[in-house]
Scaffold this motif. Structure first.
Motif, PDB file in Angstrom:
ATOM      1  N   LYS A 102     -16.926  -9.378  24.530  1.00 38.80           N
ATOM      2  CA  LYS A 102     -16.615  -7.961  24.695  1.00 38.80           C
ATOM      3  C   LYS A 102     -17.838  -7.227  25.239  1.00 38.80           C
ATOM      4  O   LYS A 102     -18.963  -7.454  24.786  1.00 38.80           O
ATOM      5  CB  LYS A 102     -16.190  -7.342  23.362  1.00 38.80           C
ATOM      6  CG  LYS A 102     -14.834  -7.807  22.859  1.00 38.80           C
ATOM      7  CD  LYS A 102     -14.494  -7.131  21.536  1.00 38.80           C
ATOM      8  CE  LYS A 102     -13.059  -7.445  21.123  1.00 38.80           C
ATOM      9  NZ  LYS A 102     -12.840  -8.882  20.914  1.00 38.80           N
ATOM     10  N   LEU A 103     -17.609  -6.302  26.156  1.00 37.28           N
ATOM     11  CA  LEU A 103     -18.719  -5.574  26.758  1.00 37.28           C
ATOM     12  C   LEU A 103     -19.384  -4.611  25.777  1.00 37.28           C
ATOM     13  O   LEU A 103     -20.589  -4.363  25.882  1.00 37.28           O
ATOM     14  CB  LEU A 103     -18.234  -4.816  27.993  1.00 37.28           C
ATOM     15  CG  LEU A 103     -17.808  -5.700  29.173  1.00 37.28           C
ATOM     16  CD1 LEU A 103     -17.292  -4.843  30.319  1.00 37.28           C
ATOM     17  CD2 LEU A 103     -18.962  -6.573  29.647  1.00 37.28           C
ATOM     18  N   THR A 104     -18.630  -4.058  24.824  1.00 37.47           N
ATOM     19  CA  THR A 104     -19.270  -3.165  23.852  1.00 37.47           C
ATOM     20  C   THR A 104     -20.255  -3.929  22.979  1.00 37.47           C
ATOM     21  O   THR A 104     -21.220  -3.353  22.471  1.00 37.47           O
ATOM     22  CB  THR A 104     -18.229  -2.470  22.960  1.00 37.47           C
ATOM     23  OG1 THR A 104     -17.438  -3.453  22.285  1.00 37.47           O
ATOM     24  CG2 THR A 104     -17.337  -1.553  23.776  1.00 37.47           C
ATOM     25  N   GLN A 105     -20.016  -5.217  22.809  1.00 32.05           N
ATOM     26  CA  GLN A 105     -20.937  -6.059  22.047  1.00 32.05           C
ATOM     27  C   GLN A 105     -22.271  -6.206  22.778  1.00 32.05           C
ATOM     28  O   GLN A 105     -23.311  -6.433  22.158  1.00 32.05           O
ATOM     29  CB  GLN A 105     -20.288  -7.429  21.850  1.00 32.05           C
ATOM     30  CG  GLN A 105     -20.930  -8.331  20.832  1.00 32.05           C
ATOM     31  CD  GLN A 105     -20.148  -9.621  20.669  1.00 32.05           C
ATOM     32  OE1 GLN A 105     -19.146  -9.840  21.347  1.00 32.05           O
ATOM     33  NE2 GLN A 105     -20.593 -10.480  19.777  1.00 32.05           N
ATOM     34  N   LEU A 106     -22.227  -6.047  24.100  1.00 30.25           N
ATOM     35  CA  LEU A 106     -23.428  -6.197  24.926  1.00 30.25           C
ATOM     36  C   LEU A 106     -24.088  -4.858  25.239  1.00 30.25           C
ATOM     37  O   LEU A 106     -25.012  -4.800  26.047  1.00 30.25           O
ATOM     38  CB  LEU A 106     -23.073  -6.920  26.228  1.00 30.25           C
ATOM     39  CG  LEU A 106     -22.403  -8.289  26.073  1.00 30.25           C
ATOM     40  CD1 LEU A 106     -22.155  -8.915  27.439  1.00 30.25           C
ATOM     41  CD2 LEU A 106     -23.236  -9.218  25.197  1.00 30.25           C
ATOM     42  N   GLY A 107     -23.599  -3.772  24.605  1.00 32.02           N
ATOM     43  CA  GLY A 107     -24.269  -2.485  24.738  1.00 32.02           C
ATOM     44  C   GLY A 107     -23.589  -1.465  25.618  1.00 32.02           C
ATOM     45  O   GLY A 107     -24.212  -0.457  25.983  1.00 32.02           O
ATOM     46  N   LEU A 108     -22.321  -1.656  25.950  1.00 34.16           N
ATOM     47  CA  LEU A 108     -21.645  -0.738  26.868  1.00 34.16           C
ATOM     48  C   LEU A 108     -21.641   0.698  26.359  1.00 34.16           C
ATOM     49  O   LEU A 108     -21.774   1.638  27.146  1.00 34.16           O
ATOM     50  CB  LEU A 108     -20.209  -1.216  27.112  1.00 34.16           C
ATOM     51  CG  LEU A 108     -19.370  -0.384  28.089  1.00 34.16           C
ATOM     52  CD1 LEU A 108     -20.030  -0.320  29.461  1.00 34.16           C
ATOM     53  CD2 LEU A 108     -17.959  -0.959  28.200  1.00 34.16           C
ATOM     54  N   VAL A 110     -23.881   2.085  24.643  1.00 33.34           N
ATOM     55  CA  VAL A 110     -25.254   2.605  24.595  1.00 33.34           C
ATOM     56  C   VAL A 110     -25.764   2.900  26.001  1.00 33.34           C
ATOM     57  O   VAL A 110     -26.257   3.998  26.291  1.00 33.34           O
ATOM     58  CB  VAL A 110     -26.189   1.603  23.891  1.00 33.34           C
ATOM     59  CG1 VAL A 110     -27.604   2.179  23.789  1.00 33.34           C
ATOM     60  CG2 VAL A 110     -25.654   1.243  22.510  1.00 33.34           C
ATOM     61  N   ASP A 111     -25.636   1.912  26.875  1.00 31.17           N
ATOM     62  CA  ASP A 111     -26.127   2.067  28.245  1.00 31.17           C
ATOM     63  C   ASP A 111     -25.390   1.069  29.141  1.00 31.17           C
ATOM     64  O   ASP A 111     -25.528  -0.145  28.960  1.00 31.17           O
ATOM     65  CB  ASP A 111     -27.635   1.820  28.299  1.00 31.17           C
ATOM     66  CG  ASP A 111     -28.194   1.974  29.703  1.00 31.17           C
ATOM     67  OD1 ASP A 111     -28.208   3.110  30.210  1.00 31.17           O
ATOM     68  OD2 ASP A 111     -28.597   0.951  30.292  1.00 31.17           O
ATOM     69  N   LYS A 112     -24.629   1.584  30.074  1.00 30.54           N
ATOM     70  CA  LYS A 112     -23.803   0.742  30.932  1.00 30.54           C
ATOM     71  C   LYS A 112     -24.646  -0.258  31.727  1.00 30.54           C
ATOM     72  O   LYS A 112     -24.298  -1.450  31.816  1.00 30.54           O
ATOM     73  CB  LYS A 112     -22.995   1.622  31.888  1.00 30.54           C
ATOM     74  CG  LYS A 112     -22.148   0.864  32.887  1.00 30.54           C
ATOM     75  CD  LYS A 112     -21.426   1.841  33.808  1.00 30.54           C
ATOM     76  CE  LYS A 112     -20.727   1.135  34.950  1.00 30.54           C
ATOM     77  NZ  LYS A 112     -20.080   2.111  35.871  1.00 30.54           N
ATOM     78  N   ALA A 113     -25.740   0.196  32.303  1.00 33.32           N
ATOM     79  CA  ALA A 113     -26.576  -0.687  33.120  1.00 33.32           C
ATOM     80  C   ALA A 113     -27.125  -1.845  32.293  1.00 33.32           C
ATOM     81  O   ALA A 113     -27.182  -2.991  32.769  1.00 33.32           O
ATOM     82  CB  ALA A 113     -27.715   0.102  33.759  1.00 33.32           C
ATOM     83  N   SER A 114     -27.507  -1.558  31.060  1.00 35.14           N
ATOM     84  CA  SER A 114     -28.026  -2.619  30.190  1.00 35.14           C
ATOM     85  C   SER A 114     -26.937  -3.622  29.844  1.00 35.14           C
ATOM     86  O   SER A 114     -27.188  -4.833  29.778  1.00 35.14           O
ATOM     87  CB  SER A 114     -28.607  -2.015  28.911  1.00 35.14           C
ATOM     88  OG  SER A 114     -29.740  -1.218  29.201  1.00 35.14           O
ATOM     89  N   ALA A 115     -25.720  -3.125  29.620  1.00 38.64           N
ATOM     90  CA  ALA A 115     -24.607  -4.029  29.323  1.00 38.64           C
ATOM     91  C   ALA A 115     -24.337  -4.956  30.501  1.00 38.64           C
ATOM     92  O   ALA A 115     -24.089  -6.158  30.320  1.00 38.64           O
ATOM     93  CB  ALA A 115     -23.354  -3.226  28.980  1.00 38.64           C
ATOM     94  N   ILE A 116     -24.395  -4.417  31.716  1.00 40.91           N
ATOM     95  CA  ILE A 116     -24.195  -5.247  32.909  1.00 40.91           C
ATOM     96  C   ILE A 116     -25.303  -6.291  33.016  1.00 40.91           C
ATOM     97  O   ILE A 116     -25.043  -7.466  33.310  1.00 40.91           O
ATOM     98  CB  ILE A 116     -24.146  -4.367  34.171  1.00 40.91           C
ATOM     99  CG1 ILE A 116     -22.905  -3.463  34.136  1.00 40.91           C
ATOM    100  CG2 ILE A 116     -24.136  -5.236  35.431  1.00 40.91           C
ATOM    101  CD1 ILE A 116     -22.865  -2.438  35.255  1.00 40.91           C
ATOM    102  N   ASP A 117     -26.536  -5.876  32.774  1.00 41.11           N
ATOM    103  CA  ASP A 117     -27.654  -6.823  32.825  1.00 41.11           C
ATOM    104  C   ASP A 117     -27.477  -7.930  31.785  1.00 41.11           C
ATOM    105  O   ASP A 117     -27.745  -9.111  32.064  1.00 41.11           O
ATOM    106  CB  ASP A 117     -28.977  -6.097  32.582  1.00 41.11           C
ATOM    107  CG  ASP A 117     -29.418  -5.264  33.783  1.00 41.11           C
ATOM    108  OD1 ASP A 117     -28.881  -5.493  34.890  1.00 41.11           O
ATOM    109  OD2 ASP A 117     -30.289  -4.391  33.605  1.00 41.11           O
ATOM    110  N   ASN A 118     -27.028  -7.552  30.591  1.00 41.06           N
ATOM    111  CA  ASN A 118     -26.825  -8.554  29.540  1.00 41.06           C
ATOM    112  C   ASN A 118     -25.717  -9.531  29.912  1.00 41.06           C
ATOM    113  O   ASN A 118     -25.841 -10.745  29.695  1.00 41.06           O
ATOM    114  CB  ASN A 118     -26.505  -7.861  28.214  1.00 41.06           C
ATOM    115  CG  ASN A 118     -27.714  -7.184  27.607  1.00 41.06           C
ATOM    116  OD1 ASN A 118     -28.849  -7.574  27.871  1.00 41.06           O
ATOM    117  ND2 ASN A 118     -27.483  -6.166  26.795  1.00 41.06           N
TER     118      ASN A 118
END
Length: 312
Positions: A102-108, A110-118
């Motif tokens: 899930k993308l929210t687990q990766l920080g969506l 909090v910060d979209k760019a960080s979630a994409i990087d993760n």
């Protein structure tokens, strides 16, 4: 109406800290504890053992390290490191290489760019090792951004990944055409989230009708779709539609949840179909568990018996 009320009720219960504490105390502490019917375990080692058992029955699997919206980037980074370690553990174990996240687990949140990087970090480790990674669809406010992120990474060359669409949402049939045009692999589900009538069908028959329409479109127009359902009527429809259109059993797969309709899973494998089991694991299992109860309230009696047996 009853199904909608059930989802609402269990959605509220899933937010109860008291109930979560009680469930966490009794739900997983023994091999026979009630939550283990639907959760493979709290560790990756337990999930891998469950995967081996599924493979022995001729089933495929997708491992999902449970966890939803994190509150800060440190938690998102930790979840990303967990997934990288899971990739390594699966490779070392020699079991099938398929993940869901899930993308929210990766920080969506909090910060979209960080979630994409993760997500990119995970894909950079997973894809060269032969993994397929499914990006789960969460509730409706995340639909646009989830598909946007998926499309961005797809265009950047990350092709061993796919998305999930929920037939309960009005928008999903248009989203399906968008994914077919892209050539993406789609997992079709009905949808476990409680959604308002402004964005989603409220009656079961309407959700089912949309699922049937999307199922047919997927089978005839998309790349290796995943038909995720335990509904015998939808499974029969998929089999009949595929056969009548010359679509071989190697061109799609059925998907089911861990611990649910194991008899049907085995029957489909025996009939020559591919069946993948979604294998959830991890310490943050309570919200997922409550959604499963909301989908099938008959499981409540099973859980109550488990709690009484554990605490007696």
């Amino acid at each position: 109406m009853l199904e909608s009320a059930s989802k609402t009720f269990f959605h509220l219960l899933a937010q109860s800290a008291v109930l979560k504490k009680l469930a966490s105390r009794y739900g997983m502490r023994k091999p026979t504890s009630f939550a283990r019917r639907f959760i493979a375990g709290e560790t990756v080692a337990e999930a891998i053992e469950a995967a081996r058992m599924l493979e022995a029955r001729g089933l495929l699997h997708s491992l999902d390290h449970l966890g939803e919206s994190v509150g800060n980037l440190s938690e998102a980074d930790a979840a990303t490191r967990d997934y990288l370690a899971i990739v390594n553990a699966i490779v070392d174990a020699g079991v099938g290489r398929n993940l869901s996240l899930k993308l929210t687990q990766l920080g969506l949140d909090v910060d979209k760019a960080s979630a994409i990087d993760n997500l990119r970090k995970i894909l950079d480790r997973a894809e060269p090792a032969g993994f397929f990674v499914r990006i789960d669809m969460e509730n409706s406010p995340y639909a646009d951004v989830t598909l946007e992120i998926f499309e961005t990474l797809w265009q950047q060359g990350y092709r061993q990944t796919g998305v999930v669409l929920q037939s309960a949402l009005y928008r999903s049939e248009a989203d399906l055409e968008r994914m077919i045009a892209l050539g993406a692999r789609v997992r079709l589900v009905k949808g476990a989230y409680q959604e308002p009538k402004t964005v989603a069908y409220q009656r079961k028959e309407d959700v089912d009708a949309a699922y049937a329409r999307m199922l047919k479109r997927l089978l005839t127009g998309s790349s290796y779709p995943a038909i995720a359902t335990h509904d015998p009527a939808m499974i029969d429809l998929a089999r009949t539609w595929a056969a009548s259109h010359g679509i071989g059993s190697d061109r799609f797969e059925f998907q089911m949840l861990y611990g649910i309709r194991r008899d049907l899973q085995s029957r489909l494998v025996g009939d020559g179909y591919r069946v993948r089991v979604y294998v959830p694991f991890g310490r943050e299992w309570f919200p997922y568990f409550m959604r499963r109860l909301g989908e099938r309230p008959a499981n409540i009696a099973f859980v109550v018996r488990g709690i009484l047996g554990e605490s007696g």
